[in-house]
Design a protein around this motif. Structure first.
Motif, mmCIF file in Angstrom:
data_model
loop_
_atom_site.group_PDB
_atom_site.id
_atom_site.type_symbol
_atom_site.label_atom_id
_atom_site.label_comp_id
_atom_site.label_asym_id
_atom_site.label_seq_id
_atom_site.Cartn_x
_atom_site.Cartn_y
_atom_site.Cartn_z
ATOM 1 N N TYR A 59 0.862 -1.180 0.000
ATOM 2 C CA TYR A 59 0.000 0.000 0.000
ATOM 3 C C TYR A 59 0.892 1.221 0.000
ATOM 4 O O TYR A 59 2.091 1.142 0.253
ATOM 5 N N HIS A 60 0.284 2.359 -0.296
ATOM 6 C CA HIS A 60 0.998 3.613 -0.060
ATOM 7 C C HIS A 60 0.009 4.651 0.435
ATOM 8 O O HIS A 60 -1.192 4.494 0.280
ATOM 9 N N PHE A 61 0.539 5.656 1.110
ATOM 10 C CA PHE A 61 -0.322 6.733 1.602
ATOM 11 C C PHE A 61 0.361 8.065 1.328
ATOM 12 O O PHE A 61 1.576 8.134 1.156
ATOM 13 N N THR A 62 -0.439 9.108 1.249
ATOM 14 C CA THR A 62 0.097 10.446 1.009
ATOM 15 C C THR A 62 0.362 11.095 2.357
ATOM 16 O O THR A 62 -0.566 11.366 3.122
ATOM 17 N N ALA A 63 1.633 11.308 2.658
ATOM 18 C CA ALA A 63 2.005 11.958 3.921
ATOM 19 C C ALA A 63 1.857 13.471 3.795
ATOM 20 O O ALA A 63 1.372 14.144 4.699
ATOM 21 N N TYR A 64 2.274 14.006 2.650
ATOM 22 C CA TYR A 64 2.261 15.459 2.434
ATOM 23 C C TYR A 64 1.847 15.738 0.994
ATOM 24 O O TYR A 64 2.689 15.628 0.090
ATOM 25 N N PRO A 65 0.596 16.115 0.749
ATOM 26 C CA PRO A 65 0.209 16.402 -0.637
ATOM 27 C C PRO A 65 1.065 17.547 -1.194
ATOM 28 O O PRO A 65 1.243 18.563 -0.534
ATOM 29 N N ASP A 66 1.647 17.336 -2.376
ATOM 30 C CA ASP A 66 2.415 18.373 -3.088
ATOM 31 C C ASP A 66 3.670 18.848 -2.357
ATOM 32 O O ASP A 66 4.148 19.951 -2.580
ATOM 33 N N TRP A 90 3.591 8.557 12.467
ATOM 34 C CA TRP A 90 2.503 7.713 11.974
ATOM 35 C C TRP A 90 2.542 6.390 12.714
ATOM 36 O O TRP A 90 3.592 5.759 12.802
ATOM 37 N N ASP A 91 1.399 5.967 13.218
ATOM 38 C CA ASP A 91 1.311 4.760 14.039
ATOM 39 C C ASP A 91 1.636 3.510 13.211
ATOM 40 O O ASP A 91 1.004 3.252 12.191
ATOM 41 N N TRP A 92 2.598 2.724 13.698
ATOM 42 C CA TRP A 92 3.031 1.540 12.944
ATOM 43 C C TRP A 92 1.902 0.570 12.649
ATOM 44 O O TRP A 92 1.841 -0.031 11.594
ATOM 45 N N LYS A 93 1.003 0.406 13.633
ATOM 46 C CA LYS A 93 -0.070 -0.583 13.446
ATOM 47 C C LYS A 93 -0.904 -0.241 12.209
ATOM 48 O O LYS A 93 -1.354 -1.117 11.487
ATOM 49 N N ILE A 94 -1.101 1.063 11.994
ATOM 50 C CA ILE A 94 -1.916 1.477 10.836
ATOM 51 C C ILE A 94 -1.055 1.485 9.562
ATOM 52 O O ILE A 94 -1.498 1.059 8.502
ATOM 53 N N VAL A 95 0.202 1.949 9.696
ATOM 54 C CA VAL A 95 1.098 2.017 8.525
ATOM 55 C C VAL A 95 1.205 0.658 7.844
ATOM 56 O O VAL A 95 1.212 0.554 6.623
ATOM 57 N N THR A 96 1.298 -0.404 8.649
ATOM 58 C CA THR A 96 1.541 -1.742 8.085
ATOM 59 C C THR A 96 0.243 -2.526 7.888
ATOM 60 O O THR A 96 0.277 -3.732 7.708
ATOM 61 N N SER A 97 -0.909 -1.840 7.917
ATOM 62 C CA SER A 97 -2.188 -2.534 7.690
ATOM 63 C C SER A 97 -2.848 -1.971 6.438
ATOM 64 O O SER A 97 -2.407 -0.957 5.890
ATOM 65 N N ASN A 98 -3.921 -2.614 6.017
ATOM 66 C CA ASN A 98 -4.567 -2.138 4.796
ATOM 67 C C ASN A 98 -5.360 -0.844 5.024
ATOM 68 O O ASN A 98 -5.963 -0.308 4.108
ATOM 69 N N LYS A 99 -5.306 -0.309 6.268
ATOM 70 C CA LYS A 99 -5.934 0.999 6.515
ATOM 71 C C LYS A 99 -4.982 2.145 6.155
ATOM 72 O O LYS A 99 -5.344 3.320 6.215
ATOM 73 N N ALA A 100 -3.753 1.795 5.789
ATOM 74 C CA ALA A 100 -2.723 2.816 5.548
ATOM 75 C C ALA A 100 -3.171 3.949 4.615
ATOM 76 O O ALA A 100 -2.915 5.111 4.904
ATOM 77 N N PRO A 101 -3.835 3.659 3.482
ATOM 78 C CA PRO A 101 -4.169 4.761 2.572
ATOM 79 C C PRO A 101 -5.043 5.857 3.195
ATOM 80 O O PRO A 101 -5.030 6.992 2.745
ATOM 81 N N LYS A 102 -5.794 5.519 4.254
ATOM 82 C CA LYS A 102 -6.701 6.522 4.859
ATOM 83 C C LYS A 102 -6.096 7.157 6.114
ATOM 84 O O LYS A 102 -6.768 7.847 6.869
ATOM 85 N N MET A 103 -4.823 6.945 6.323
ATOM 86 C CA MET A 103 -4.215 7.294 7.598
ATOM 87 C C MET A 103 -4.019 8.790 7.811
ATOM 88 O O MET A 103 -3.777 9.539 6.885
ATOM 89 N N LYS A 104 -4.132 9.200 9.089
ATOM 90 C CA LYS A 104 -3.782 10.568 9.491
ATOM 91 C C LYS A 104 -2.579 10.472 10.440
ATOM 92 O O LYS A 104 -2.427 9.487 11.157
ATOM 93 N N ALA A 105 -1.773 11.532 10.450
ATOM 94 C CA ALA A 105 -0.613 11.543 11.353
ATOM 95 C C ALA A 105 -1.071 11.526 12.807
ATOM 96 O O ALA A 105 -2.076 12.148 13.165
#
Length: 331
Positions: A59-66, A90-105
């Protein structure tokens, strides 16, 4: 707009990488503000896909748009990313799960802005001390910030560099920093003072005036200090602060320099990652997918792996450090 995405990735640059604390995941940040997450057991396992298709992230997530993800490190509880003017956890449990794309810092630390400048200082490089939970951030305003990760407060500012900081290395109570001003500075973190200043560009056999005096990478042990950038890669005695070896490489600038066991691993503006002895003999030359390498990371456990990234959408993986075993794609 798949065409647009592909065009973006054609110009992709991966600025930073880290492993998760347990070594199960590889994480990489790029110039578009994205973090890609690779599960290493899947990456290194048997491959079902087409022969020509590179494996991508889980998965990947956007940490900082632009904005760039300029630096990235792992603590036990958080993946920590740095960009212009701020550092986020960023919480590891979320980073390494399929919830990562919706993650907030989980938290953010703001780097103070210079009152005379509208620009926020870039967080170019971070190192972390597990012993005291301190994060050291080398920034674009020439300062190193010491941040207590228990409360997110900036405890102190190490100032002395005259231009922006490219790289840091940490060992016990000693910190080394390299900057655009051409100096390597050593800091005693207990006394909170600068104990030594090295200027490789002032030495004729190391200087490369046409490439500039900037220091792009460094590492050190109790006995040795390794650094390079515009000046050639060079190895110095810590006690005498004299250059012991000047490495003769085909680079146009050094961006990575690591002391690993009895070898030196280096990369930069050149087509190979070089493994060298302290005396300068070549142990291995590993071809790379990027014209310029910005980061190399490695671990021994749970599996031995070295990962190389830079000016490309591709990440090169070595499980035997002497040759490239496979190539991943960032996205």
């Amino acid at each position: 707009m798949p065409g647009h995405a592909n065009q973006k990735l054609f110009y992709n640059t991966v600025l930073c990488q880290t492993f998760s604390p347990n070594g199960s995941h590889l994480l990489a940040g790029n110039i578009y503000g994205d973090v890609s997450v690779f599960d290493l057991s899947k990456v290194l396992g048997p491959y079902q896909g087409e022969e020509n298709n590179l494996r991508g992230p889980n998965y990947h997530f956007t940490a900082y748009p632009d904005q760039h993800v300029e630096s990235i490190i792992a603590t036990d509880n958080f993946l920590v990313t740095g960009t212009s003017g701020e550092i986020s956890g960023w919480d590891w449990k979320i980073v390494t799960s399929n919830k990562a794309p919706k993650m907030k810092a989980s938290w953010t630390v703001q780097i103070p802005s210079n009152k005379d400048s509208y620009e926020k200082p870039d967080v170019n490089y971070m190192v972390y001390s597990k012993e005291n939970h301190m994060l050291y951030a080398g920034c674009g305003d020439n300062n190193i910030y010491v941040i207590n990760l228990d409360n997110g407060k900036i405890l102190q500012t190490l100032d002395g560099h005259k231009d922006y900081i490219h790289c840091l290395a940490l060992m016990g109570n000693q910190l080394a920093s390299g900057a655009e001003d051409g100096t390597v500075r050593l800091w005693d973190l207990r006394k909170k003072e600068n104990t030594n200043v090295l200027q490789p560009h002032a030495i004729e056999k190391i200087a490369r005036p046409r490439l500039g005096k900037w220091i792009g990478a460094l590492d050190f042990t109790e006995d040795w200090l390794l650094c390079g950038g515009g000046p050639k890669l060079s190895l110095w005695h810590m006690r005498t602060m004299e250059a012991a070896t000047v490495f003769d490489l085909p680079d146009q600038g050094i961006h990575v320099a690591d002391i690993y066991e009895e070898r030196i691993i280096t990369g930069g503006s050149m087509s190979h990652v070089h493994h060298l002895t302290y005396q300068g003999d070549t142990l291995a030359e590993v071809p790379t997918s990027s014209n310029t390498i910005y980061n190399i990371i490695y671990q021994e456990k749970p599996q031995k792996i070295l990962s190389i990234a830079g000016t490309s959408n591709k990440i090169d993986i070595c499980t035997n450090f002497n040759y490239r075993e496979m190539t991943l794609k960032f996205a």
